[in-house]
Structure formats: C-alpha cells, structure tokens
Scaffold this motif. Structure first.
Motif, PDB file in Angstrom:
ATOM      1  N   LEU A  81       1.352   7.636  -2.341  1.00  0.00           N
ATOM      2  CA  LEU A  81       0.886   8.288  -1.118  1.00  0.00           C
ATOM      3  C   LEU A  81       0.458   9.727  -1.410  1.00  0.00           C
ATOM      4  O   LEU A  81      -0.639  10.152  -1.018  1.00  0.00           O
ATOM      5  N   ASP A  82       1.323  10.490  -2.087  1.00  0.00           N
ATOM      6  CA  ASP A  82       0.996  11.887  -2.412  1.00  0.00           C
ATOM      7  C   ASP A  82      -0.233  11.967  -3.307  1.00  0.00           C
ATOM      8  O   ASP A  82      -1.087  12.846  -3.129  1.00  0.00           O
ATOM      9  N   TYR A  83      -0.324  11.046  -4.247  1.00  0.00           N
ATOM     10  CA  TYR A  83      -1.427  11.070  -5.213  1.00  0.00           C
ATOM     11  C   TYR A  83      -2.767  10.775  -4.544  1.00  0.00           C
ATOM     12  O   TYR A  83      -3.734  11.533  -4.704  1.00  0.00           O
ATOM     13  N   ILE A  84      -2.825   9.717  -3.773  1.00  0.00           N
ATOM     14  CA  ILE A  84      -4.103   9.323  -3.183  1.00  0.00           C
ATOM     15  C   ILE A  84      -4.529  10.302  -2.100  1.00  0.00           C
ATOM     16  O   ILE A  84      -5.741  10.555  -1.901  1.00  0.00           O
ATOM     17  N   ASN A  85      -3.572  10.901  -1.385  1.00  0.00           N
ATOM     18  CA  ASN A  85      -3.904  11.860  -0.334  1.00  0.00           C
ATOM     19  C   ASN A  85      -4.581  13.107  -0.895  1.00  0.00           C
ATOM     20  O   ASN A  85      -5.341  13.780  -0.191  1.00  0.00           O
ATOM     21  N   VAL A 129     -10.051   1.013  -3.034  1.00  0.00           N
ATOM     22  CA  VAL A 129      -8.672   0.591  -3.310  1.00  0.00           C
ATOM     23  C   VAL A 129      -8.310   0.928  -4.753  1.00  0.00           C
ATOM     24  O   VAL A 129      -8.885   0.381  -5.699  1.00  0.00           O
ATOM     25  N   PHE A 130      -7.351   1.833  -4.910  1.00  0.00           N
ATOM     26  CA  PHE A 130      -6.805   2.189  -6.208  1.00  0.00           C
ATOM     27  C   PHE A 130      -5.603   1.285  -6.488  1.00  0.00           C
ATOM     28  O   PHE A 130      -4.636   1.258  -5.721  1.00  0.00           O
ATOM     29  N   VAL A 131      -5.664   0.531  -7.576  1.00  0.00           N
ATOM     30  CA  VAL A 131      -4.590  -0.377  -7.953  1.00  0.00           C
ATOM     31  C   VAL A 131      -3.757   0.276  -9.054  1.00  0.00           C
ATOM     32  O   VAL A 131      -4.262   0.504 -10.159  1.00  0.00           O
ATOM     33  N   SER A 132      -2.513   0.591  -8.768  1.00  0.00           N
ATOM     34  CA  SER A 132      -1.655   1.191  -9.790  1.00  0.00           C
ATOM     35  C   SER A 132      -1.086   0.116 -10.705  1.00  0.00           C
ATOM     36  O   SER A 132      -0.445  -0.839 -10.250  1.00  0.00           O
ATOM     37  N   ALA A 133      -1.314   0.307 -12.003  1.00  0.00           N
ATOM     38  CA  ALA A 133      -0.784  -0.619 -13.009  1.00  0.00           C
ATOM     39  C   ALA A 133       0.550  -0.144 -13.555  1.00  0.00           C
ATOM     40  O   ALA A 133       1.016  -0.646 -14.595  1.00  0.00           O
ATOM     41  N   ASP A 137       0.830  -1.200   0.000  1.00  0.00           N
ATOM     42  CA  ASP A 137       0.000   0.000   0.000  1.00  0.00           C
ATOM     43  C   ASP A 137       0.870   1.258   0.000  1.00  0.00           C
ATOM     44  O   ASP A 137       2.098   1.178  -0.089  1.00  0.00           O
ATOM     45  N   GLN A 138       0.246   2.421   0.109  1.00  0.00           N
ATOM     46  CA  GLN A 138       0.975   3.695  -0.018  1.00  0.00           C
ATOM     47  C   GLN A 138       1.869   3.996   1.176  1.00  0.00           C
ATOM     48  O   GLN A 138       2.637   4.953   1.134  1.00  0.00           O
ATOM     49  N   TYR A 139       1.753   3.186   2.227  1.00  0.00           N
ATOM     50  CA  TYR A 139       2.619   3.367   3.396  1.00  0.00           C
ATOM     51  C   TYR A 139       3.741   2.338   3.446  1.00  0.00           C
ATOM     52  O   TYR A 139       4.510   2.294   4.400  1.00  0.00           O
ATOM     53  N   PHE A 180      -6.877  13.126  -3.019  1.00  0.00           N
ATOM     54  CA  PHE A 180      -8.301  12.832  -3.197  1.00  0.00           C
ATOM     55  C   PHE A 180      -8.969  12.430  -1.883  1.00  0.00           C
ATOM     56  O   PHE A 180      -9.999  12.982  -1.512  1.00  0.00           O
ATOM     57  N   ASN A 181      -8.384  11.475  -1.189  1.00  0.00           N
ATOM     58  CA  ASN A 181      -8.934  11.036   0.094  1.00  0.00           C
ATOM     59  C   ASN A 181      -7.875  10.216   0.825  1.00  0.00           C
ATOM     60  O   ASN A 181      -7.435   9.179   0.321  1.00  0.00           O
ATOM     61  N   LYS A 182      -7.495  10.656   2.012  1.00  0.00           N
ATOM     62  CA  LYS A 182      -6.437   9.996   2.757  1.00  0.00           C
ATOM     63  C   LYS A 182      -6.849   8.620   3.275  1.00  0.00           C
ATOM     64  O   LYS A 182      -5.989   7.837   3.695  1.00  0.00           O
ATOM     65  N   GLU A 183      -8.145   8.319   3.250  1.00  0.00           N
ATOM     66  CA  GLU A 183      -8.594   7.011   3.727  1.00  0.00           C
ATOM     67  C   GLU A 183      -8.565   5.951   2.633  1.00  0.00           C
ATOM     68  O   GLU A 183      -8.695   4.765   2.926  1.00  0.00           O
ATOM     69  N   PHE A 184      -8.400   6.363   1.383  1.00  0.00           N
ATOM     70  CA  PHE A 184      -8.337   5.400   0.290  1.00  0.00           C
ATOM     71  C   PHE A 184      -7.006   4.646   0.334  1.00  0.00           C
ATOM     72  O   PHE A 184      -5.998   5.150   0.840  1.00  0.00           O
ATOM     73  N   LYS A 185      -7.001   3.451  -0.216  1.00  0.00           N
ATOM     74  CA  LYS A 185      -5.778   2.674  -0.363  1.00  0.00           C
ATOM     75  C   LYS A 185      -5.231   2.877  -1.782  1.00  0.00           C
ATOM     76  O   LYS A 185      -5.991   3.013  -2.744  1.00  0.00           O
TER      77      LYS A 185
END
Length: 207
Positions: free
Chosen positions: A117-121, A102-106, A49-51, A123-128
């Motif tokens: 991490l920067d990208y998803i934050n 859950v956003f899956v990066s291809a 995940d992003q962490y 939009f929403n910090k709770e998203f994976k």
C-alpha cells in the motif's frame, strides 16, 4: 438474363466480404507489442490487493488491465517502470476510462499488504498492488507469461523477474504482451509513446 444479374451481384457481394475480412485480419502496425492471435482467458486465481481485498478473475471484468511483475525492494526496474506508468496513465485513461494498472509483487514474504500500500501510493494511488503466497502466485504469473526467481539465501535476497507488460481485456483474456527494448547505457525499457500508441490501436481493434 436475370440469372446473370443475380450471379454478378453474388460475385460482387462475395468479393466485398472477402475484402472486408482481409481488412479485419490485417496485422496491426505495433511498435513494442505482440497481440495474441487467440486471446486466452486466465485460469481461476485469487490474490490480495494493497487493501487486503481479494483480487480475482472477476476484478478484470469490464476493464482493460495492464500487468507487470516485480517487488518493492527492486533497486531499478520496478521504480523506473512505475514512474513511467504513472506518467502514461492519464493518456491510457483517455483510451479507456476503465483502464487499470496492476503491479504483481513476486516477494510475498517481505511485501506485506501495508508495504504494498505504501509503495504503490508513492507512484499512483489508483494502481493495484497484488500478491499471494507462491503456491498461488507462481501459476498465476506463469499464466500471464511472467517468470521470477529468488537470488540469494539471506534476508537481503534479490528477485529476478520479467520486465515486460501484459494487457488483459475486459473479458479477462490475455490479449497482448509489451516487450522492452535495449537502450545503450540504460535499462531495457518500454517507451511510453510506443506503449500508448499500441494500446490505443489494440483497444480500438478489440471486439
């Protein structure tokens, strides 16, 4: 006489059971999704995940998970999708307080942990935001029903990818797929009101 009464009671009970079964088996009235007749557990997988934490089958247990695939350099579909899901998220949480997006990066080569991490934050910090090397990512994506492919050979390559969503149940089973609808002059999209309504019906009917 007693035998006739007993037979009549049995017939009424059987009719009631059949009526109940027919009610339970009646297809849901869904606007933008398809529910699989036989939910199927996802094959074992390990992503990050992003962490930098492992994201595995265990990460799905006890939660409704809505997956979609893309990449951070996506010019249109991904940011539009994430904006829409960020807007829908409060309503999805009302349906189930254990709901996760859950956003899956291809694009694991460019979408590092920090970049995700920067990208998803934004939009929403709770998203994976998860990914893995292609050797693990490709079979996982295919298991969900997603496809992706790199287009171009230089560092500015694009990634063609599915635009649908997949809903996974708290048992880690692939349960439903949400398909985009064509919109004149716009990108094909999934309408939030239809998404929220369908998720509500699917979750309510789940057992």
């Amino acid at each position: 006489m007693k035998k006739r009464i007993a037979a009549g009671v049995f017939i009424l009970l059987a009719a009631g059971v059949m009526a109940y079964q027919m009610t339970q088996q009646r297809p849901l009235d869904l606007a933008t999704s398809y529910v699989f007749e036989t939910p199927r557990a996802l094959a074992p997988f390990t992503l990050e995940d992003q962490y930098g934490n492992q994201f595995t089958n265990q990460s799905l247990q006890g939660k409704w998970s809505l997956f979609f695939i893309g990449y951070t350099a996506c010019p249109d579909v991904c940011p539009t999708t994430l904006n829409k899901l960020a807007a829908a998220y409060p309503e999805l949480q009302k349906i189930s307080d254990s709901f996760q997006v859950v956003f899956v990066s291809a694009d694991p080569k460019r979408d590092t942990q920090i970049k995700r991490l920067d990208y998803i934050n934004f939009f929403n910090k709770e998203f994976k935001a998860v990914s893995a090397e292609h050797a693990a990512l490709f079979p996982f994506s295919r298991d969900l029903g997603f496809v992706y492919a790199m287009v171009g050979e230089d560092s500015d390559y694009q990634v063609d990818h599915s635009a649908s969503y997949v809903l996974v149940s708290p048992r880690g089973e692939k349960t439903a797929v949400f398909k985009t609808k064509p919109a004149p002059g716009q990108l094909p999209q999934i309408i939030n009101n239809e998404l929220i309504s369908d998720v509500d019906k699917i979750v309510s009917a789940w057992h």
